[in-house]
Design an enzyme around this catalytic site. Structure first.
Site, PDB file in Angstrom:
ATOM      1  N   GLY A 118      26.932 -25.960 131.011  1.00  0.00           N
ATOM      2  CA  GLY A 118      28.292 -25.624 130.393  1.00  0.00           C
ATOM      3  C   GLY A 118      29.264 -26.740 130.518  1.00  0.00           C
ATOM      4  O   GLY A 118      29.007 -27.945 131.242  1.00  0.00           O
ATOM      5  N   ASN A 119      30.543 -26.462 130.317  1.00  0.00           N
ATOM      6  CA  ASN A 119      31.582 -27.551 130.399  1.00  0.00           C
ATOM      7  C   ASN A 119      32.741 -26.690 130.865  1.00  0.00           C
ATOM      8  O   ASN A 119      32.889 -25.544 130.750  1.00  0.00           O
ATOM      9  CB  ASN A 119      31.586 -28.375 129.444  1.00  0.00           C
ATOM     10  CG  ASN A 119      32.181 -27.993 128.018  1.00  0.00           C
ATOM     11  OD1 ASN A 119      33.130 -27.227 127.666  1.00  0.00           O
ATOM     12  ND2 ASN A 119      31.350 -27.827 127.092  1.00  0.00           N
ATOM     13  N   ARG A 120      33.951 -27.399 131.300  1.00  0.00           N
ATOM     14  CA  ARG A 120      35.001 -26.800 131.487  1.00  0.00           C
ATOM     15  C   ARG A 120      36.146 -26.479 130.681  1.00  0.00           C
ATOM     16  O   ARG A 120      37.157 -25.889 130.955  1.00  0.00           O
ATOM     17  CB  ARG A 120      35.952 -27.820 132.362  1.00  0.00           C
ATOM     18  CG  ARG A 120      35.048 -28.196 133.592  1.00  0.00           C
ATOM     19  CD  ARG A 120      36.022 -29.017 134.648  1.00  0.00           C
ATOM     20  NE  ARG A 120      35.218 -29.745 135.734  1.00  0.00           N
ATOM     21  CZ  ARG A 120      34.873 -29.051 136.965  1.00  0.00           C
ATOM     22  NH1 ARG A 120      35.251 -27.766 137.066  1.00  0.00           N
ATOM     23  NH2 ARG A 120      34.213 -29.680 137.731  1.00  0.00           N
ATOM     24  N   SER A 121      35.636 -26.536 129.214  1.00  0.00           N
ATOM     25  CA  SER A 121      36.750 -26.052 128.211  1.00  0.00           C
ATOM     26  C   SER A 121      36.787 -24.406 128.225  1.00  0.00           C
ATOM     27  O   SER A 121      36.108 -23.649 128.320  1.00  0.00           O
ATOM     28  CB  SER A 121      36.049 -26.226 126.799  1.00  0.00           C
ATOM     29  OG  SER A 121      36.724 -25.631 125.731  1.00  0.00           O
ATOM     30  N   ALA A 161      34.399 -27.948 122.594  1.00  0.00           N
ATOM     31  CA  ALA A 161      33.622 -28.798 123.508  1.00  0.00           C
ATOM     32  C   ALA A 161      32.183 -28.637 123.453  1.00  0.00           C
ATOM     33  O   ALA A 161      31.794 -27.724 123.944  1.00  0.00           O
ATOM     34  CB  ALA A 161      34.213 -28.657 124.949  1.00  0.00           C
TER      35      ALA A 161
END
Ligand code: CTP
Length: 427
Positions: free
Chosen positions: A234-237, A299
């Protein structure tokens, strides 16, 4: 509309409602339909009507009715809207608060000083005059507890428009029927006529409706690419910026579809499509790619595991742990580049560039490469900007080379500035 509405409309020029802000509270009862007529009467008389519905009210009248009739969209909750303190905002900006119909519960809470929802919180948070219009069954209306609460409110200067005798819900006959809209309208007129004249300098600007009827597709959140049934990349968005754009577009009149992988409550009045992976986001955005405006605030993962393990990858016994698994990645499709390549005439395409270095150069290159009209350059490493913050620092780039830096501001302010740029391009 009824004769009474037309008669009142005819006299609207000298109306005490002109330029006044009315908080119209609607609580749950069969008489909620009369609040629709009251709303229309007050709107026609020049008022700015801000509707608030309780959860029970929505069982009797759809919020879409008030959304369409009133000056602002219906508010129903202290939480989940873009204003973090809607009750104080509503209470402070109202010239008068009208509760019609007012149930025994709302009257009881208000009299006891208990805030148990947006309507009662707004009643406690306002210093504006309040008009309460009870409606309930005769037995309830005549109950000592209700009559006591009514006297408490009267003693505090609340204006009561007492219920009338007539047919009640379920076919009963008796006192408890909500007063007719024209009667309530007259009572509110009297209250407004007693107020000092509105100061034009203190009037908030009318809400912009420059996206009325425009279809806007917004993507938000970070995608999740499965490794196995329990793990993902995943990512931090957080999705907050995309949600702010969807909310702002909605407020400005757009028909908004929000394709989201974030776990935020959906903005009311926005069509929400939930997705998880980049591939699902691609499918959902493509299905709504005929919109006049597309804003890719999501994102989207650039890489995903080439193979998703069908079962949880086990770490094995201590003896077997020497070799950790290697996850082979493959590229995902660039959704925005695909949209840019197939952009129909007249469509405005907006991208976000999340950068940590050479922010403007990288953003400008992406704008050109993906055939965008607007690029929002976002230095996600700056203090007060980027993921999970409530503020952002961005520069808006246009395809004609215009560079518009914004000061640090809320994600809603960024959203409105982006929509301003879109609106200019659509002229
Ligand atoms: N985007 C997209 N599909 C992808 C990757 C990104 O539609 N697979 C969109 C994003 O929603 C954003 C824009 O492209 O509006 C720019 O995303 P960003 O991550 O900043 O850039 P990338 O094109 O992915 O390039 P890089 O990761 O090399 O910076």
């Amino acid at each position: 509309m009824t004769d009474s509405a037309d008669q009142i409309e005819a006299g609207a020029t000298a109306s005490p409602f002109a330029g006044r802000r009315v908080l119209l509270g609607v609580s749950g009862g069969i008489a909620a339909y009369k609040a629709v007529i009251l709303c229309r009467l007050m709107m026609d008389a020049g008022a700015h009507v801000m509707p608030v519905m309780t959860a029970a009210a929505q069982r009797f009248v759809g919020r879409a009715t008030f959304d369409a009739l009133a000056s602002e969209r219906v508010k129903t909750s202290i939480f989940g809207e873009d204003d973090p303190i809607p009750h104080t905002t509503l209470g402070q900006t109202a010239d008068v608060v009208v509760v019609a119909p007012a149930t025994a519960r709302v009257i009881g809470s208000y009299a006891a000083g208990i805030s148990e929802g947006l309507l009662t919180a707004s009643l406690l948070a306002t210093r504006a005059p309040v008009v309460v219009c009870p409606a309930m069954h005769t037995e309830m209306w005549e109950h000592d507890a209700v009559q006591h609460n009514i006297e408490v409110l009267r003693g505090r200067g609340v204006r009561l428009v007492v219920p009338e005798a007539g047919r009640l819900a379920g076919g009963d006959i008796g006192t408890g029927r909500l007063a007719e809209p024209a009667t309530i309208f007259a009572a509110v007129s009297e209250v407004l006529a007693e107020l000092p004249a509105p100061d034009p300098a203190h009037q908030p600007p009318p809400p912009r409706r420059d996206f009325a009827g425009v279809r806007v597709t917004v993507s938000a959140g970070g995608t999740r690419e499965a490794i196995d049934p329990v793990r993902f990349i995943g990512n931090r968005s957080s999705g907050k910026q995309g949600y702010a754009i969807a909310t702002a577009a909605r407020d400005r009149g757009a028909e908004v579809t929000l394709v989201t992988s974030a776990s935020l409550p959906p903005p009311e009045g926005v069509r929400e499509v939930r997705v998880e992976s980049a591939a699902e986001m691609d499918a959902a955005v493509s299905a709504h790619a005929d919109a006049e405006v597309i804003v890719m605030a999501a994102a989207v993962a650039d890489f995903r595991p080439a193979d998703i393990a069908p079962q949880k990858i086990k770490k094995g016994s201590p003896a077997e742990r020497a070799e950790a698994p290697v996850i082979v990645l493959e590229h995902t499709k660039d959704i925005l580049a695909g949209l840019g390549a197939a952009k129909p005439p007249g469509q405005v395409l907006v991208g976000f560039a999340a950068e940590t270095a050479d922010v403007l150069d990288n953003a400008a290159q992406k704008l050109e490469r993906k055939n965008l009209d607007v690029m929002v350059a976002n230095d996600v490493s700056a203090a007060g900007a980027g993921f999970a913050h409530d503020t952002n620092i961005v520069t808006i780039l246009l395809a004609d080379g215009t560079v518009r830096p914004l000061p640090i501001c809320s994600k809603r302010e960024v959203a409105d500035a982006v929509l301003d740029a879109v609106a200019e391009l659509r002229q």
